[in-house]
Design a protein around this motif. Structure first.
Motif, PDB file in Angstrom:
ATOM      1  N   ALA A   1       0.831  -1.208   0.000  1.00  0.00           N
ATOM      2  CA  ALA A   1       0.000   0.000   0.000  1.00  0.00           C
ATOM      3  C   ALA A   1       0.860   1.250   0.000  1.00  0.00           C
ATOM      4  O   ALA A   1       0.566   2.226  -0.710  1.00  0.00           O
ATOM      5  N   TRP A   2       1.945   1.253   0.764  1.00  0.00           N
ATOM      6  CA  TRP A   2       2.804   2.442   0.845  1.00  0.00           C
ATOM      7  C   TRP A   2       3.567   2.678  -0.451  1.00  0.00           C
ATOM      8  O   TRP A   2       3.679   3.824  -0.896  1.00  0.00           O
TER       9      TRP A   2
ATOM     10  N   PHE B   1      12.886   5.883   9.119  1.00  0.00           N
ATOM     11  CA  PHE B   1      12.118   7.089   9.420  1.00  0.00           C
ATOM     12  C   PHE B   1      12.952   8.159  10.132  1.00  0.00           C
ATOM     13  O   PHE B   1      12.424   9.195  10.530  1.00  0.00           O
ATOM     14  N   THR B   2      14.237   7.905  10.287  1.00  0.00           N
ATOM     15  CA  THR B   2      15.102   8.810  11.045  1.00  0.00           C
ATOM     16  C   THR B   2      15.067  10.236  10.505  1.00  0.00           C
ATOM     17  O   THR B   2      14.901  11.201  11.262  1.00  0.00           O
ATOM     18  N   TYR B   3      15.229  10.389   9.194  1.00  0.00           N
ATOM     19  CA  TYR B   3      15.322  11.737   8.616  1.00  0.00           C
ATOM     20  C   TYR B   3      14.005  12.493   8.743  1.00  0.00           C
ATOM     21  O   TYR B   3      13.996  13.724   8.889  1.00  0.00           O
TER      22      TYR B   3
ATOM     23  N   THR C   1       7.736   8.422   3.209  1.00  0.00           N
ATOM     24  CA  THR C   1       7.030   9.606   3.703  1.00  0.00           C
ATOM     25  C   THR C   1       5.559   9.294   3.939  1.00  0.00           C
ATOM     26  O   THR C   1       4.972   9.715   4.942  1.00  0.00           O
ATOM     27  N   VAL C   2       4.951   8.554   3.025  1.00  0.00           N
ATOM     28  CA  VAL C   2       3.546   8.146   3.179  1.00  0.00           C
ATOM     29  C   VAL C   2       3.388   7.280   4.431  1.00  0.00           C
ATOM     30  O   VAL C   2       2.438   7.459   5.216  1.00  0.00           O
ATOM     31  N   ALA C   3       4.312   6.338   4.616  1.00  0.00           N
ATOM     32  CA  ALA C   3       4.245   5.454   5.784  1.00  0.00           C
ATOM     33  C   ALA C   3       4.362   6.258   7.072  1.00  0.00           C
ATOM     34  O   ALA C   3       3.621   6.018   8.038  1.00  0.00           O
TER      35      ALA C   3
ATOM     36  N   GLN D   1       3.547   9.395   7.549  1.00  0.00           N
ATOM     37  CA  GLN D   1       2.311  10.149   7.754  1.00  0.00           C
ATOM     38  C   GLN D   1       1.233   9.268   8.390  1.00  0.00           C
ATOM     39  O   GLN D   1       0.513   9.699   9.287  1.00  0.00           O
ATOM     40  N   GLU D   2       1.155   8.011   7.938  1.00  0.00           N
ATOM     41  CA  GLU D   2       0.145   7.095   8.461  1.00  0.00           C
ATOM     42  C   GLU D   2       0.448   6.648   9.887  1.00  0.00           C
ATOM     43  O   GLU D   2      -0.455   6.569  10.727  1.00  0.00           O
ATOM     44  N   LEU D   3       1.713   6.378  10.169  1.00  0.00           N
ATOM     45  CA  LEU D   3       2.091   5.787  11.447  1.00  0.00           C
ATOM     46  C   LEU D   3       2.342   6.806  12.545  1.00  0.00           C
ATOM     47  O   LEU D   3       2.079   6.541  13.722  1.00  0.00           O
ATOM     48  N   VAL D   4       2.874   7.956  12.174  1.00  0.00           N
ATOM     49  CA  VAL D   4       3.271   8.970  13.157  1.00  0.00           C
ATOM     50  C   VAL D   4       2.435  10.240  13.023  1.00  0.00           C
ATOM     51  O   VAL D   4       1.886  10.749  13.988  1.00  0.00           O
ATOM     52  N   GLY D   5       2.319  10.730  11.789  1.00  0.00           N
ATOM     53  CA  GLY D   5       1.590  11.973  11.545  1.00  0.00           C
ATOM     54  C   GLY D   5       2.512  13.171  11.590  1.00  0.00           C
ATOM     55  O   GLY D   5       3.419  13.238  12.425  1.00  0.00           O
ATOM     56  N   PHE D   6       2.295  14.117  10.690  1.00  0.00           N
ATOM     57  CA  PHE D   6       3.139  15.300  10.615  1.00  0.00           C
ATOM     58  C   PHE D   6       2.668  16.375  11.589  1.00  0.00           C
ATOM     59  O   PHE D   6       1.476  16.537  11.853  1.00  0.00           O
ATOM     60  N   ASP D   7       3.632  17.103  12.119  1.00  0.00           N
ATOM     61  CA  ASP D   7       3.317  18.310  12.864  1.00  0.00           C
ATOM     62  C   ASP D   7       2.769  19.325  11.864  1.00  0.00           C
ATOM     63  O   ASP D   7       3.415  19.600  10.848  1.00  0.00           O
ATOM     64  N   PRO D   8       1.586  19.891  12.083  1.00  0.00           N
ATOM     65  CA  PRO D   8       1.001  20.831  11.116  1.00  0.00           C
ATOM     66  C   PRO D   8       1.880  22.040  10.821  1.00  0.00           C
ATOM     67  O   PRO D   8       1.749  22.659   9.768  1.00  0.00           O
TER      68      PRO D   8
END
Length: 234
Positions: A52-53, A153-155, A217-219, A221-228
């Motif tokens: 999916a990612w 996901f480090t970066y 990046t998609v993964a 966003q799904e797992l952690v979520g971006f700071d707005p």
């Protein structure tokens, strides 16, 4: 100044002046140690969705193919001229471009170089991850692959959560530890995509590299979520 921290139950970013998490309601321990940037703790039950990612990464790249090909061309060229040194900051910049696309923000070619705003943590992260991966590979191929998967996901944590290299590496590991096998399969699928790109007269890498960066990046966003606030402050 109020310093950010993360809820140890659900991972929501909060500030040290609150006693309970606004998302899950769990109490937040208040102690002087919180000023030392507590480690990010991923919520439980996370599982990898490699197909999916990667598919979502392809959709993201396909919608902006020309710019992604140009970014990949410059990325490969600069990495070739200055091996290792520029890799981390350029990966961070590539993620910045992808996260802006995901969030529907305006992007431009210069986003690739905004990773240099995080030059030191991104550089050190790339060197340490390379060293850990090499050490894991000496034991066996599989430990090396798992180590590579652990820190994918480090970066994004460096860019999105403003973490230094080591907390960002720990945060990435805290996400992946929920499903080592699944995230290693995610890594192998991305490696396969890049192998197929290389077989297409090398030119295919100009598409496969953006697809894999976009998939990570998609993964995230799904797992952690971006700071707005991230798109506005990078």
């Amino acid at each position: 100044m109020i310093r950010p921290m993360f809820c140890h139950s659900c991972g929501t970013q909060v500030t040290t002046d609150v006693q309970f998490c606004p998302t899950c309601g769990q109490p937040l321990a208040a102690s002087p140690a919180t000023a030392a940037a507590p480690a990010y703790v991923a919520r439980g039950g996370l599982t990898a969705r490699p197909g999916a990612w990667v598919g979502a990464g392809w959709d993201l790249v396909k919608a902006d193919m020309g710019n992604y090909v140009l970014l990949a061309l410059v990325f490969i060229a600069l990495n070739g001229m200055v091996p290792m040194i520029l890799q981390g900051p350029l990966i961070a910049g590539f993620h910045i471009y992808c996260l802006k696309r995901l969030l529907g923000r305006q992007t431009d070619f210069g986003d690739l170089f905004k990773g240099f705003n995080f030059f030191v943590p991104a550089l050190v992260a790339s060197l340490v991850i390379g060293l850990f991966t090499f050490a894991g590979s000496l034991l066996c191929l599989i430990p090396g692959l798992v180590v590579m998967a652990m820190y994918k996901f480090t970066y994004l944590f460096i860019v999105d959560k403003r973490m230094d290299f080591w907390p960002a590496m720990q945060a990435s590991h805290n996400v992946v530890r929920n499903d080592y096998f699944g995230f290693t399969m995610f890594l192998l699928l991305m490696a396969l995509v890049n192998v197929l790109g290389a077989l297409c007269c090398i030119v295919g890498l100009l598409v496969s590299i953006p697809v894999t960066v976009a998939a990570i990046t998609v993964a995230y966003q799904e797992l952690v979520g971006f700071d707005p606030q991230t798109p506005d402050r990078v």
